[in-house]
Write a protein that holds these residues in place. Structure first.
Motif, PDB file in Angstrom:
ATOM      1  N   THR A  81       1.004  -1.099   0.001  1.00  0.00           N
ATOM      2  CA  THR A  81      -0.025   0.016   0.083  1.00  0.00           C
ATOM      3  C   THR A  81       0.883   1.243  -0.005  1.00  0.00           C
ATOM      4  OG1 THR A  81      -1.673  -1.088   1.226  1.00  0.00           O
ATOM      5  CG2 THR A  81      -1.823   1.226   1.268  1.00  0.00           C
ATOM      6  N   LYS A  82       0.979   1.942  -0.891  1.00  0.00           N
ATOM      7  CA  LYS A  82       1.717   2.964  -1.283  1.00  0.00           C
ATOM      8  C   LYS A  82       0.880   4.366  -0.935  1.00  0.00           C
ATOM      9  CE  LYS A  82       4.656   5.592  -4.750  1.00  0.00           C
ATOM     10  NZ  LYS A  82       5.289   5.650  -6.051  1.00  0.00           N
ATOM     11  N   PRO A  83       1.523   5.061   0.051  1.00  0.00           N
ATOM     12  CA  PRO A  83       1.041   6.291   0.405  1.00  0.00           C
ATOM     13  C   PRO A  83       0.656   7.266  -0.721  1.00  0.00           C
ATOM     14  CG  PRO A  83       2.992   6.205   1.330  1.00  0.00           C
ATOM     15  CD  PRO A  83       2.702   4.958   0.786  1.00  0.00           C
ATOM     16  N   GLU A  84      -0.409   7.949  -0.859  1.00  0.00           N
ATOM     17  CA  GLU A  84      -0.510   8.826  -1.887  1.00  0.00           C
ATOM     18  C   GLU A  84      -0.267  10.085  -1.514  1.00  0.00           C
ATOM     19  OE1 GLU A  84      -4.946   8.298  -2.904  1.00  0.00           O
ATOM     20  OE2 GLU A  84      -4.646   6.256  -3.525  1.00  0.00           O
ATOM     21  N   VAL A  85      -0.062  10.910  -2.576  1.00  0.00           N
ATOM     22  CA  VAL A  85       0.120  12.278  -2.635  1.00  0.00           C
ATOM     23  C   VAL A  85      -1.095  13.166  -2.278  1.00  0.00           C
ATOM     24  CG1 VAL A  85       1.015  14.205  -3.742  1.00  0.00           C
ATOM     25  CG2 VAL A  85       2.507  12.355  -3.827  1.00  0.00           C
ATOM     26  N   ARG A  86      -1.193  14.182  -1.392  1.00  0.00           N
ATOM     27  CA  ARG A  86      -2.376  14.608  -1.069  1.00  0.00           C
ATOM     28  C   ARG A  86      -1.848  16.396  -1.211  1.00  0.00           C
ATOM     29  NH1 ARG A  86      -3.073  13.375   4.721  1.00  0.00           N
ATOM     30  NH2 ARG A  86      -0.589  13.104   4.457  1.00  0.00           N
ATOM     31  N   LEU A  87      -3.006  17.005  -1.886  1.00  0.00           N
ATOM     32  CA  LEU A  87      -2.830  18.335  -1.976  1.00  0.00           C
ATOM     33  C   LEU A  87      -3.592  19.053  -0.869  1.00  0.00           C
ATOM     34  CD1 LEU A  87      -3.075  18.182  -5.742  1.00  0.00           C
ATOM     35  CD2 LEU A  87      -1.426  19.928  -4.718  1.00  0.00           C
ATOM     36  N   VAL A  88      -2.973  20.214  -0.408  1.00  0.00           N
ATOM     37  CA  VAL A  88      -3.753  20.820   0.664  1.00  0.00           C
ATOM     38  C   VAL A  88      -5.195  21.628   0.094  1.00  0.00           C
ATOM     39  CG1 VAL A  88      -1.738  21.799   1.849  1.00  0.00           C
ATOM     40  CG2 VAL A  88      -2.564  23.236  -0.089  1.00  0.00           C
ATOM     41  N   LYS A  89      -5.977  21.577   0.972  1.00  0.00           N
ATOM     42  CA  LYS A  89      -7.411  22.363   0.517  1.00  0.00           C
ATOM     43  C   LYS A  89      -7.128  23.866   0.221  1.00  0.00           C
ATOM     44  CE  LYS A  89     -10.534  18.807   2.665  1.00  0.00           C
ATOM     45  NZ  LYS A  89     -11.449  18.731   3.606  1.00  0.00           N
TER      46      LYS A  89
ATOM     47  N   ILE B  84      -0.085  21.195  -9.467  1.00  0.00           N
ATOM     48  CA  ILE B  84       1.232  20.491  -9.274  1.00  0.00           C
ATOM     49  C   ILE B  84       1.858  20.648  -7.916  1.00  0.00           C
ATOM     50  CG2 ILE B  84       3.457  20.312 -10.561  1.00  0.00           C
ATOM     51  CD1 ILE B  84       2.220  21.813 -13.139  1.00  0.00           C
ATOM     52  N   CYS B  85       2.468  19.815  -7.463  1.00  0.00           N
ATOM     53  CA  CYS B  85       3.110  19.763  -6.125  1.00  0.00           C
ATOM     54  C   CYS B  85       4.256  18.810  -6.002  1.00  0.00           C
ATOM     55  CB  CYS B  85       2.233  19.438  -5.004  1.00  0.00           C
ATOM     56  SG  CYS B  85       1.711  17.747  -4.925  1.00  0.00           S
ATOM     57  N   TYR B  86       5.102  18.990  -5.146  1.00  0.00           N
ATOM     58  CA  TYR B  86       6.178  18.143  -4.846  1.00  0.00           C
ATOM     59  C   TYR B  86       5.674  16.560  -4.287  1.00  0.00           C
ATOM     60  CZ  TYR B  86       9.436  21.992  -4.193  1.00  0.00           C
ATOM     61  OH  TYR B  86      10.520  22.974  -4.721  1.00  0.00           O
ATOM     62  N   THR B  87       6.330  15.430  -4.706  1.00  0.00           N
ATOM     63  CA  THR B  87       5.839  14.367  -4.790  1.00  0.00           C
ATOM     64  C   THR B  87       6.263  13.900  -3.185  1.00  0.00           C
ATOM     65  OG1 THR B  87       6.133  13.668  -7.066  1.00  0.00           O
ATOM     66  CG2 THR B  87       6.042  11.937  -5.496  1.00  0.00           C
ATOM     67  N   ASP B  88       5.574  14.245  -2.200  1.00  0.00           N
ATOM     68  CA  ASP B  88       5.847  13.953  -0.986  1.00  0.00           C
ATOM     69  C   ASP B  88       4.534  13.644  -0.146  1.00  0.00           C
ATOM     70  OD1 ASP B  88       6.594  14.342   1.910  1.00  0.00           O
ATOM     71  OD2 ASP B  88       7.373  16.209   1.637  1.00  0.00           O
ATOM     72  N   THR B  89       4.470  12.303   0.508  1.00  0.00           N
ATOM     73  CA  THR B  89       3.583  11.699   0.880  1.00  0.00           C
ATOM     74  C   THR B  89       3.377  12.185   2.454  1.00  0.00           C
ATOM     75  OG1 THR B  89       4.466   9.683   1.171  1.00  0.00           O
ATOM     76  CG2 THR B  89       3.224  10.049  -0.688  1.00  0.00           C
ATOM     77  N   SER B  90       4.450  12.690   3.068  1.00  0.00           N
ATOM     78  CA  SER B  90       4.468  13.088   4.512  1.00  0.00           C
ATOM     79  C   SER B  90       3.297  13.829   4.930  1.00  0.00           C
ATOM     80  CB  SER B  90       5.862  13.478   4.836  1.00  0.00           C
ATOM     81  OG  SER B  90       5.965  14.769   4.280  1.00  0.00           O
ATOM     82  N   SER B  91       2.685  14.659   4.156  1.00  0.00           N
ATOM     83  CA  SER B  91       1.927  15.825   4.575  1.00  0.00           C
ATOM     84  C   SER B  91       1.178  16.308   3.365  1.00  0.00           C
ATOM     85  CB  SER B  91       2.686  16.781   5.330  1.00  0.00           C
ATOM     86  OG  SER B  91       3.409  17.485   4.478  1.00  0.00           O
ATOM     87  N   PRO B  92      -0.020  16.946   3.428  1.00  0.00           N
ATOM     88  CA  PRO B  92      -0.646  17.800   2.418  1.00  0.00           C
ATOM     89  C   PRO B  92       0.172  18.737   1.741  1.00  0.00           C
ATOM     90  CG  PRO B  92      -2.357  17.780   4.271  1.00  0.00           C
ATOM     91  CD  PRO B  92      -1.022  17.072   4.837  1.00  0.00           C
ATOM     92  N   GLN B  93       0.477  18.956   0.451  1.00  0.00           N
ATOM     93  CA  GLN B  93       1.333  19.815  -0.263  1.00  0.00           C
ATOM     94  C   GLN B  93       0.588  20.806  -0.588  1.00  0.00           C
ATOM     95  OE1 GLN B  93       4.812  18.816  -0.546  1.00  0.00           O
ATOM     96  NE2 GLN B  93       4.006  17.344   1.232  1.00  0.00           N
ATOM     97  N   GLU B  94       1.292  21.960  -0.573  1.00  0.00           N
ATOM     98  CA  GLU B  94       0.974  23.281  -1.430  1.00  0.00           C
ATOM     99  C   GLU B  94       1.311  23.163  -2.727  1.00  0.00           C
ATOM    100  OE1 GLU B  94       2.771  26.539   0.817  1.00  0.00           O
ATOM    101  OE2 GLU B  94       1.407  26.141   2.425  1.00  0.00           O
TER     102      GLU B  94
END
Length: 486
Positions: A121-129, A189-199
């Motif tokens: 289960t690969k964590p997914e990239v999330r974008l900030v609201k 578009i955002c950085y590929t970082d799954t640790s937290s919602p990305q700006e």
């Protein structure tokens, strides 16, 4: 293209083979099949596509016994097939999107086939609201931009089609400005970082092409400071005006600079909000009751036994620190430690133009979903119209602060009254004790009584000129009357 030449029955057989939904109009089936080829085409799937194509081609042939000519391949299918023949993993050469149910993991099929093992289960990239964008549909989950060669400039294509419902939502939405609909298809578009919602964060050398035209991307803010690089506002990129608002397939190509950092892109159907709409929403759900605000004031002013100096009150300005005008909608973030407010109207307007969401009082994050309208200060603003500052007391009560106005008024009385040449040298006597409103009169009276030498001069003048005496006496008594009135 083999898939584009398929009939509805062929498309249904292909989609059924991989466990996808077979329902829908032909253009929806074609879109699903193309995405399958572009993104999730395993050797088994490609073999099935080839089999279906050759079967249909054989039916058209007049001589079934003759060997069938090799059918032409689509460029995408050819490259994917070749990579499998070489034994290499399928590169994610392009992005894909859909508005129908789609497997959560890339390459994971419903029938168990795929490149990703079911247990991983690969964590997914999330974008900030984003407060100014309400998401209606997720057209493409954040997908990594993968370089295909060693070139610095890379291209990543993506195909998708809108459903009739989505087309209607766009067409029936109101215009924010001429040619700009409130319901939009946006690219983020955002950085590929799954640790937290990305700006939102753009890669270098970004360019976005929609069908046959390039889309404008926000430029850089100019930098007036030497040695400081200009900043770029990374926002969702509106693609709507260049898309086919029909069942036709849209093609988006993202050009980007490959300099080591990894980026992901997503597509969304959104409704763009205005600052006025966000203000109305805040007024509806974000007002904090006056009693709760009063309890907060008492808590902040509660006597701390460990403190050497007891806090008896705290001053709060009724002037907005953003625009130096009187507050109309007093607002602050619940995460802020201060009672001072700023004006929600101007705060939202400023973030609509240049989103920073930083508190102008303490310079800490003040996101929209943390904003509250201070019900107590709103009430005070209506009851206290003649002061620009108030003080909260320990019991939660408040009082206006008008002392500044009184101090600024006190020197004006002697200046206006004692403007004659015989008392001009006595102006510095006010000593700041006039906060009770009586001192200015006392000061001036004492000054006049103590000027015995001047009174003697006045008596001499009366002897020389009897006409001036009564006038000077009347003027002096008139002056004292004015000072007393102050």
């Amino acid at each position: 293209n083999m898939v584009m030449s398929f009939r509805v029955s062929d498309l249904q057989m292909l989609l059924g083979f991989v466990g996808r939904s077979k329902s829908g109009l032909k253009h929806e089936l074609v879109t699903r099949a193309l995405q399958l080829v572009q993104f999730d085409c395993s050797p088994e799937v490609f073999k099935k596509i080839k089999e279906l194509y050759e079967t249909r081609y054989a039916k058209k042939s007049s001589e079934v016994s003759q060997p069938q000519p090799q059918p032409p391949r689509a460029p995408e299918a050819l490259s994917i097939h070749s990579s499998y023949e070489r034994g290499s993993a399928v590169p994610r050469t392009s992005l894909s999107t859909t508005n129908i149910d789609y497997p959560a993991l890339y390459g994971k099929y419903l029938n168990g086939l795929g490149r990703v093992p079911p247990t991983v289960t690969k964590p997914e990239v999330r974008l900030v609201k984003l407060p100014f964008y309400t998401t209606l549909d997720e057209l493409l989950k954040p997908t990594e931009l993968v370089p295909q060669n060693n070139e610095k400039l890379q291209e990543s294509p993506c195909i998708f089609a809108l459903t009739p419902r989505q087309v209607e939502l766009i067409r029936n939405s109101r215009e924010l400005q001429p040619g700009v609909k409130s319901v939009q298809v946006v690219l983020r578009i955002c950085y590929t970082d799954t640790s937290s919602p990305q700006e939102d964060q753009y890669p270098p050398n970004i360019a976005v092409k929609v069908n046959h035209s390039y889309c404008s991307v926000p430029g850089y803010y100019p930098s007036n400071k030497p040695g400081v690089e200009p900043k770029r506002p990374c926002r969702p990129i509106n693609l709507t005006h260049l898309m086919y608002l029909s069942a036709a397939t849209n093609r988006i190509t993202v050009t980007w600079g490959n300099y080591g950092k990894s980026y992901s892109v997503g597509l969304y159907l959104v409704r763009q909000m205005t600052s006025a709409e966000l203000l109305q929403r805040l007024k509806t759900i974000g007002i904090k009751h006056p009693e709760l605000c009063k309890a907060l004031v008492k808590e902040k002013l509660r006597l701390d036994p460990d403190s050497e100096i007891a806090t008896t009150g705290v001053r709060v300005s009724l002037i907005c620190p953003l625009v130096k005008m009187r507050l109309s909608v007093p607002c602050r973030a619940e995460t802020c430690a201060h009672l001072q407010c700023f004006d929600a109207v101007f705060y939202l307007q400023m973030n609509e133009k240049k989103p920073t969401w930083m508190c102008p009082v303490c310079d800490k994050p003040a996101p929209y979903d943390q904003l509250i309208i201070d019900g107590l200060l709103s009430k005070i603003l209506t009851e206290c119209e003649d002061a620009d500052e108030i003080e909260y007391l320990v019991d939660g009560s408040w009082c206006p602060i008008r002392a500044e106005k009184e101090r600024s008024c006190s020197p004006q009385c002697p200046i206006l009254v004692l403007g004659s040449s015989d008392v001009n040298g006595l102006l510095p006597t006010p000593n700041g004790n006039g906060e009770n409103g009586k001192a200015p009169a006392d000061v001036v009276d004492l000054t006049l009584d103590s000027s015995s030498s001047e009174e003697e001069e006045e008596e001499d003048e009366e002897e020389d000129d009897d006409d001036e005496g009564p006038q000077r006496k009347r003027r002096c008594s008139y002056e004292k009357g004015l000072v007393s009135a102050c």
